[in-house]
Design a protein around this motif. Structure first.
Motif, PDB file in Angstrom:
ATOM      1  N   UNK A 137      -4.891  23.108   2.991  1.00  0.00           N
ATOM      2  CA  UNK A 137      -5.188  22.454   1.898  1.00  0.00           C
ATOM      3  C   UNK A 137      -5.865  23.184   0.849  1.00  0.00           C
ATOM      4  N   UNK A 138      -6.592  24.405   1.378  1.00  0.00           N
ATOM      5  CA  UNK A 138      -7.344  25.185   0.388  1.00  0.00           C
ATOM      6  C   UNK A 138      -6.361  25.986  -0.137  1.00  0.00           C
ATOM      7  N   UNK A 139      -5.159  26.261   0.284  1.00  0.00           N
ATOM      8  CA  UNK A 139      -4.278  27.469  -0.402  1.00  0.00           C
ATOM      9  C   UNK A 139      -2.913  26.715  -1.079  1.00  0.00           C
ATOM     10  N   UNK A 140      -3.115  25.223  -0.830  1.00  0.00           N
ATOM     11  CA  UNK A 140      -1.687  24.827  -1.577  1.00  0.00           C
ATOM     12  C   UNK A 140      -1.553  25.012  -3.010  1.00  0.00           C
ATOM     13  N   UNK A 141      -2.763  25.172  -3.855  1.00  0.00           N
ATOM     14  CA  UNK A 141      -2.774  24.958  -5.146  1.00  0.00           C
ATOM     15  C   UNK A 141      -2.934  26.378  -5.917  1.00  0.00           C
ATOM     16  N   UNK A 149      12.329  19.238  -1.048  1.00  0.00           N
ATOM     17  CA  UNK A 149      11.368  19.013  -2.286  1.00  0.00           C
ATOM     18  C   UNK A 149      11.729  18.110  -3.173  1.00  0.00           C
ATOM     19  N   UNK A 150      11.030  17.546  -4.127  1.00  0.00           N
ATOM     20  CA  UNK A 150      11.147  16.588  -5.344  1.00  0.00           C
ATOM     21  C   UNK A 150      11.270  17.273  -6.307  1.00  0.00           C
ATOM     22  N   UNK A 151      12.513  16.980  -7.098  1.00  0.00           N
ATOM     23  CA  UNK A 151      12.725  17.748  -8.328  1.00  0.00           C
ATOM     24  C   UNK A 151      12.235  16.914  -9.551  1.00  0.00           C
ATOM     25  N   UNK A 152      12.029  17.717 -10.709  1.00  0.00           N
ATOM     26  CA  UNK A 152      11.564  16.921 -11.729  1.00  0.00           C
ATOM     27  C   UNK A 152      12.573  16.090 -12.151  1.00  0.00           C
ATOM     28  N   UNK A 193       0.803  -1.132   0.152  1.00  0.00           N
ATOM     29  CA  UNK A 193      -0.084   0.116   0.069  1.00  0.00           C
ATOM     30  C   UNK A 193       0.851   1.138  -0.131  1.00  0.00           C
ATOM     31  N   UNK A 194       0.398   2.563  -0.711  1.00  0.00           N
ATOM     32  CA  UNK A 194       1.156   3.627  -0.958  1.00  0.00           C
ATOM     33  C   UNK A 194       0.185   4.505  -0.253  1.00  0.00           C
ATOM     34  N   UNK A 195       0.551   5.373   0.545  1.00  0.00           N
ATOM     35  CA  UNK A 195      -0.270   6.480   1.093  1.00  0.00           C
ATOM     36  C   UNK A 195      -0.072   7.677   0.398  1.00  0.00           C
ATOM     37  N   UNK A 196      -1.318   8.359   0.161  1.00  0.00           N
ATOM     38  CA  UNK A 196      -1.303   9.697  -0.542  1.00  0.00           C
ATOM     39  C   UNK A 196      -1.845  10.698   0.493  1.00  0.00           C
ATOM     40  N   UNK A 197      -1.114  11.390   0.592  1.00  0.00           N
ATOM     41  CA  UNK A 197      -1.415  12.847   1.652  1.00  0.00           C
ATOM     42  C   UNK A 197      -1.041  14.057   1.209  1.00  0.00           C
ATOM     43  N   UNK A 198      -2.091  15.074   1.834  1.00  0.00           N
ATOM     44  CA  UNK A 198      -1.893  16.433   1.556  1.00  0.00           C
ATOM     45  C   UNK A 198      -0.547  16.944   1.521  1.00  0.00           C
ATOM     46  N   UNK A 199       0.552  16.654   2.234  1.00  0.00           N
ATOM     47  CA  UNK A 199       1.912  16.977   2.441  1.00  0.00           C
ATOM     48  C   UNK A 199       2.524  17.150   1.190  1.00  0.00           C
ATOM     49  N   UNK A 200       2.116  15.967   0.393  1.00  0.00           N
ATOM     50  CA  UNK A 200       2.886  15.933  -0.852  1.00  0.00           C
ATOM     51  C   UNK A 200       2.883  16.914  -1.916  1.00  0.00           C
ATOM     52  N   UNK A 201       1.836  17.721  -1.746  1.00  0.00           N
ATOM     53  CA  UNK A 201       1.513  19.022  -2.476  1.00  0.00           C
ATOM     54  C   UNK A 201       2.736  19.992  -2.241  1.00  0.00           C
ATOM     55  N   UNK A 202       3.123  20.069  -1.108  1.00  0.00           N
ATOM     56  CA  UNK A 202       4.275  20.843  -0.802  1.00  0.00           C
ATOM     57  C   UNK A 202       5.580  20.596  -1.269  1.00  0.00           C
ATOM     58  N   UNK A 203       5.789  19.325  -1.355  1.00  0.00           N
ATOM     59  CA  UNK A 203       7.146  18.747  -1.653  1.00  0.00           C
ATOM     60  C   UNK A 203       7.302  18.725  -3.164  1.00  0.00           C
ATOM     61  N   UNK A 259      -4.744  14.054  -7.142  1.00  0.00           N
ATOM     62  CA  UNK A 259      -5.333  15.056  -7.550  1.00  0.00           C
ATOM     63  C   UNK A 259      -6.888  15.159  -7.050  1.00  0.00           C
ATOM     64  N   UNK A 260      -7.430  14.100  -7.024  1.00  0.00           N
ATOM     65  CA  UNK A 260      -8.734  14.035  -6.399  1.00  0.00           C
ATOM     66  C   UNK A 260      -8.637  14.410  -4.733  1.00  0.00           C
ATOM     67  N   UNK A 261      -7.408  14.057  -3.931  1.00  0.00           N
ATOM     68  CA  UNK A 261      -7.325  14.401  -2.685  1.00  0.00           C
ATOM     69  C   UNK A 261      -7.177  15.983  -2.702  1.00  0.00           C
ATOM     70  N   UNK A 262      -6.623  16.344  -3.498  1.00  0.00           N
ATOM     71  CA  UNK A 262      -6.533  17.858  -3.580  1.00  0.00           C
ATOM     72  C   UNK A 262      -7.760  18.686  -3.757  1.00  0.00           C
ATOM     73  N   UNK A 263      -8.560  17.932  -4.239  1.00  0.00           N
ATOM     74  CA  UNK A 263      -9.874  18.484  -4.567  1.00  0.00           C
ATOM     75  C   UNK A 263     -11.198  17.829  -3.528  1.00  0.00           C
ATOM     76  N   UNK A 264     -10.752  17.068  -2.616  1.00  0.00           N
ATOM     77  CA  UNK A 264     -11.659  16.722  -1.489  1.00  0.00           C
ATOM     78  C   UNK A 264     -12.374  15.520  -1.926  1.00  0.00           C
ATOM     79  N   UNK A 265     -11.849  14.941  -2.808  1.00  0.00           N
ATOM     80  CA  UNK A 265     -12.782  13.834  -3.552  1.00  0.00           C
ATOM     81  C   UNK A 265     -12.591  12.391  -2.482  1.00  0.00           C
ATOM     82  N   UNK A 266     -11.555  12.482  -1.812  1.00  0.00           N
ATOM     83  CA  UNK A 266     -11.383  11.038  -1.228  1.00  0.00           C
ATOM     84  C   UNK A 266     -12.392  11.074   0.023  1.00  0.00           C
ATOM     85  N   UNK A 267     -12.597   9.888   0.728  1.00  0.00           N
ATOM     86  CA  UNK A 267     -13.510   9.733   1.892  1.00  0.00           C
ATOM     87  C   UNK A 267     -12.877   8.721   2.864  1.00  0.00           C
ATOM     88  N   UNK A 268     -12.024   9.332   3.650  1.00  0.00           N
ATOM     89  CA  UNK A 268     -11.262   8.640   4.554  1.00  0.00           C
ATOM     90  C   UNK A 268      -9.923   8.517   4.160  1.00  0.00           C
TER      91      UNK A 268
END
Length: 408
Positions: free
Chosen positions: A317-321, A132-135, A112-122, A388-397
């Motif tokens: 999270x509302x300000x990350x993007x 941060x993650x470089x291209x 299992x891989x975890x997807x979390x909001x902090x990744x947007x900042x990275x 991307x769905x996580x950034x838009x609040x589409x996940x549930x849990x």
């Protein structure tokens, strides 16, 4: 799995290394048998230069043709820095041969891989608390998996492990830094990425060490149905508080109220005047606010603070993007007037207290005092879309990518 083939020549010595590819002998009954191993009839040869560096070519004792299979590792790298909301084109799926562990290392097959909001900042150029993650680099992320091969004294083949830096890939090499073993008999291994992992620890320390709620106080939580927010609310109930959650749908509102035991739930999308809705749900005012969102939700909560209120800032999270900073009310005056305390925190700040926190979380989960929900998406290639769905609040849990069945 891929096949790599090579037509040998008597000019090549069996122990010679060509372009990083090792040549060794292995008996082969016939040329036809070797060709069948490949699954295709090759009329000529595959150039050594076209083979992955880690592929070992086996030649038979009559200098004929043989084939070997190479286990490939799927991985997702950052293709480009997102501008505004991430796009799927900002990520790229790659393949390369699975690495083998050397002394002091072990190979993990990710389940299992975890997807979390902090990744947007990275993946942003903005300054953050971690590099941060470089291209072109592997996407950062925690995972839980099983040890497939080991040359590490503390990790054996078959061990279940969780690590914060396995990344978005099927296989990871680790030296053990930050990696801990997981007991699958205590709870599903996926919980090591959720309620019994980083999100659960974030909720525990953010609420109890930063928010410091007292019995009878009112606690408000934004993103209250998420991996962190849902645990925050339930711990606050255990502490004897009134708990109000802010969410983005009626379904999520019903979930936190009816299943998690929140006293009240507010759907910010349909609430109209959010500050008024918070006031109605919190008739005694807000003593502790656990902040996951920022933006207009933060502005509305600040209008309802009590004297000496505490705001634990976990995320925004509302300000990350946002391509440009939003213009809105500034919280300074409310903090001054109410003598409130607003404090940001990172879960790693409390690393030395992890054992006791995990022990408490485990007890509450086993006793049924903390419930959790997982939102599982199958397939590593679907990670960018899910993120991307996580950034838009589409996940549930708690959002997870199921990469592999670890029991298979």
């Amino acid at each position: 799995m891929r096949c790599a083939v090579l037509v040998a020549s008597h000019h090549w010595h069996p122990t010679q290394v060509l372009n990083g590819v090792s040549i060794c002998l292995q008996p082969c009954d016939s040329l036809l048998a070797a060709l069948r191993l490949c699954g295709r009839l090759w009329a000529h040869f595959v150039a050594v230069q076209s083979l992955p560096p880690a592929v070992r070519i086996s030649l038979d004792s009559r200098w004929e043709l043989c084939a070997v299979t190479t286990k490939m590792n799927e991985r997702i790298v950052l293709a480009a820095r997102p501008v505004g909301f991430p796009q799927e084109s900002d990520f790229r799926l790659e393949e390369r041969p699975v690495e083998q562990p050397t002394a002091g290392q072990f190979l993990v097959r990710i389940g299992y891989l975890s997807l979390d909001p902090y990744m947007r900042g990275r993946i942003s150029e903005a300054k953050s608390y971690a590099a941060g993650v470089q291209p072109g680099e592997l996407m950062v992320g925690g995972g839980v998996g099983r040890v497939e091969a080991s040359q590490h004294p503390k990790f054996a083949v078959g061990d279940f492990v969780v690590g914060p830096n396995f990344g978005w890939q099927r296989y990871a090499i680790s030296n053990g830094a930050g990696v801990t073993k997981v007991d699958p008999s205590l709870a599903p291994v996926s919980t090591a990425l959720g309620v019994l992992g980083m999100p659960g620890l974030t909720a525990y320390f953010g609420l109890l060490e930063v928010g410091r709620p007292r019995p009878g106080e009112t606690v408000v939580v934004s993103a209250a149905s998420g991996a962190v927010g849902g645990v925050v609310g339930q711990i606050a109930k255990i502490m004897g508080c009134r708990v109000v959650g802010i969410v983005g749908s009626d379904e999520k509102a019903a979930y936190i109220r009816d299943e998690l035991g929140f006293d009240a739930a507010i759907n910010y999308r349909t609430a109209g005047n959010l500050s008024k809705a918070i006031a109605e749900a919190c008739p005694a005012g807000v003593d502790v606010y656990f902040e996951n969102v920022g933006g207009e939700i933060l502005d509305a909560v600040m209008q309802n603070l009590n004297f000496r209120a505490r705001i634990a800032v976990c995320g925004m999270i509302a300000e990350y993007n946002l391509e440009k900073p939003a213009v809105g009310p500034r919280p300074g005056r409310m903090i001054l007037v109410h003598r409130a305390r607003m404090e940001g925190f990172i879960v790693f700040d409390f690393h030395d207290q992890y054992p006791q926190a995990l022990a408490a979380l485990g007890r509450w989960v086993r006793a049924g005092k903390i419930k959790y929900r997982e939102d599982v998406i199958d397939g590593l290639p679907n990670a960018p879309r899910a993120f991307i769905g996580l950034m838009q609040g589409k996940n549930f849990g708690k959002l997870l990518i199921r990469v592999a069945d670890l029991n298979a």
